[in-house]
Design a protein around this motif. Structure first.
Motif, short mmCIF file in Angstrom:
data_model
loop_
_atom_site.label_atom_id
_atom_site.label_comp_id
_atom_site.label_asym_id
_atom_site.label_seq_id
_atom_site.Cartn_x
_atom_site.Cartn_y
_atom_site.Cartn_z
N VAL A 181 22.46 28.46 -4.56
CA VAL A 181 23.85 28.13 -4.24
C VAL A 181 23.98 28.74 -2.66
N GLU A 182 23.32 29.98 -2.66
CA GLU A 182 23.46 30.68 -1.21
C GLU A 182 22.59 29.74 -0.39
N PHE A 183 21.50 29.25 -0.72
CA PHE A 183 20.74 28.37 0.44
C PHE A 183 21.60 26.97 0.49
N HIS A 184 22.35 26.21 -0.24
CA HIS A 184 23.09 25.39 -0.11
C HIS A 184 24.09 25.68 0.84
N ARG A 185 25.02 26.91 0.62
CA ARG A 185 26.16 27.36 1.12
C ARG A 185 25.64 27.35 2.77
N ALA A 186 24.58 28.10 3.04
CA ALA A 186 24.11 28.14 4.40
C ALA A 186 23.91 26.94 5.31
N ASN A 187 23.30 26.06 4.29
CA ASN A 187 22.88 24.67 5.02
C ASN A 187 24.46 24.19 5.24
N ILE A 188 25.40 24.09 4.37
CA ILE A 188 26.74 23.34 4.76
C ILE A 188 27.35 24.13 5.81
N PHE A 189 27.25 25.57 5.84
CA PHE A 189 27.87 25.97 6.99
C PHE A 189 27.37 25.56 8.29
N LYS A 191 25.70 22.80 9.00
CA LYS A 191 25.95 21.38 9.35
C LYS A 191 27.43 21.45 9.50
N MET A 192 28.17 21.90 9.20
CA MET A 192 29.54 21.69 9.39
C MET A 192 30.13 22.66 10.56
N GLY A 193 29.27 23.48 11.02
CA GLY A 193 29.65 24.25 12.27
C GLY A 193 30.83 25.41 11.86
N VAL A 194 30.61 25.91 10.86
CA VAL A 194 31.69 27.02 10.28
C VAL A 194 30.97 28.23 9.83
N GLU A 195 31.84 29.32 9.80
CA GLU A 195 31.12 30.80 9.43
C GLU A 195 31.85 31.23 8.18
N SER A 196 32.69 30.45 7.57
CA SER A 196 33.22 31.00 6.43
C SER A 196 34.04 29.65 5.58
N ALA A 197 34.11 30.06 4.15
CA ALA A 197 34.68 29.19 3.35
C ALA A 197 36.06 28.71 3.86
N ILE A 198 36.97 29.94 4.39
CA ILE A 198 38.23 29.59 4.72
C ILE A 198 38.17 28.66 5.97
N GLU A 199 37.10 28.88 7.00
CA GLU A 199 37.08 27.97 8.13
C GLU A 199 36.62 26.55 7.63
N LEU A 200 35.92 26.35 6.60
CA LEU A 200 35.34 25.15 6.00
C LEU A 200 36.49 24.41 5.33
N ALA A 201 37.59 25.17 4.72
CA ALA A 201 38.57 24.37 4.11
C ALA A 201 39.47 23.91 5.08
N HIS A 202 39.65 24.59 6.21
CA HIS A 202 40.52 24.18 7.21
C HIS A 202 40.09 23.17 8.01
N GLN A 203 38.75 22.94 8.26
CA GLN A 203 38.04 21.81 8.80
C GLN A 203 38.31 20.33 8.03
N LEU A 204 37.99 20.76 6.67
CA LEU A 204 38.24 19.65 5.70
C LEU A 204 39.81 19.07 5.58
N GLY A 205 40.54 19.93 5.76
CA GLY A 205 42.08 19.63 5.88
C GLY A 205 42.29 18.76 6.93
N ARG A 206 41.70 18.90 8.19
CA ARG A 206 41.84 17.94 9.15
C ARG A 206 41.31 16.42 8.98
N LEU A 207 40.52 16.19 8.05
CA LEU A 207 39.87 15.17 7.32
C LEU A 207 40.85 14.64 6.17
N ALA A 208 41.61 15.32 5.50
CA ALA A 208 42.15 14.97 4.34
C ALA A 208 42.94 13.69 4.64
N PRO A 209 43.68 13.54 5.62
CA PRO A 209 44.43 12.32 5.56
C PRO A 209 43.47 11.09 5.30
#
Length: 214
Positions: A181-189, A191-209
């Protein structure tokens, strides 16, 4: 001082050649790129030829023109899906129509006679809005591409992360180790250009519409 490089075109639309030439000279002398059109129909023809590849531009549009008035030209630009900000130049008798045009989505209007510096300032404000919108669109495109680059397992981990689950819980839900999980988490961060799960959720919220985070 050398004028900064400008990438946003100014489309000057007026059926009076003297006005067109004067406005073109004003903006050219300030380092702006301009294109002049003798009628709304000419601008619309050029806009249709772009086939939706709008680029960055601002329109300076006279209210009173024949056969297509400024407001009619503006409505047809909107019908094409053209995103360019439109600033109307209007005489005193057309202020009411200009106000209605602004209510319908025009950027602004300026009543004749106007000060050159005021007109340039208004156009620059419209250009800043164009640049901001373009930057936002580029960032959204980057996020879409980054999201599409995730592997199926990374998408599963991402869905767990944005639900607020911890690595241990995610590992249990997906039947993998916490280290994986840690390995995938690091890859996700990364690729998405984020440093935390909170920032990730915020970025995905921009795409939610657009449903991209489903």
């Amino acid at each position: 001082m050398t004028a900064p490089h400008r990438t946003v075109d100014i489309h000057i639309v007026d059926d009076d050649a003297d006005v067109r030439d004067g406005l073109a000279w004003l903006f050219d002398s300030r380092g702006y790129a301009t294109r002049a059109w003798a009628s709304g129909a000419a601008l619309l023809e050029a806009a249709r030829a772009l086939h939706g590849d709008w680029g960055e531009a601002v329109v300076l549009l006279d209210m009173r023109m024949e056969p297509l008035s400024g407001p009619v030209t503006f409505e047809q630009l909107k019908a094409l899906g053209c995103p360019w900000p439109v600033l109307f130049l209007t005489g005193h008798g057309d202020v009411g129509s200009a106000v209605e045009a602004v209510k319908n989505g025009a950027w602004d209007f300026l009543e004749k006679p106007f000060q050159d510096n005021m007109l340039v300032d208004r156009i620059e404000q419209a250009m800043q809005a164009v640049r901001a919108r373009t930057d936002a669109e580029r960032e959204l495109q980057r996020l879409r591409q980054a999201l599409a680059s995730l592997s199926p397992r990374e998408r599963e981990v991402l869905d767990e992360l944005i639900r607020g689950h911890y690595n241990k819980n995610i590992a249990e839900h997906l039947g993998i180790t916490a280290r994986t999980v840690e390995f995938h988490r690091a890859n996700i961060f990364e690729k998405m250009g984020v440093e935390s799960a909170i920032e990730l959720a915020h970025q995905l919220g921009r795409l939610a519409p657009m449903g991209a985070s489903k």
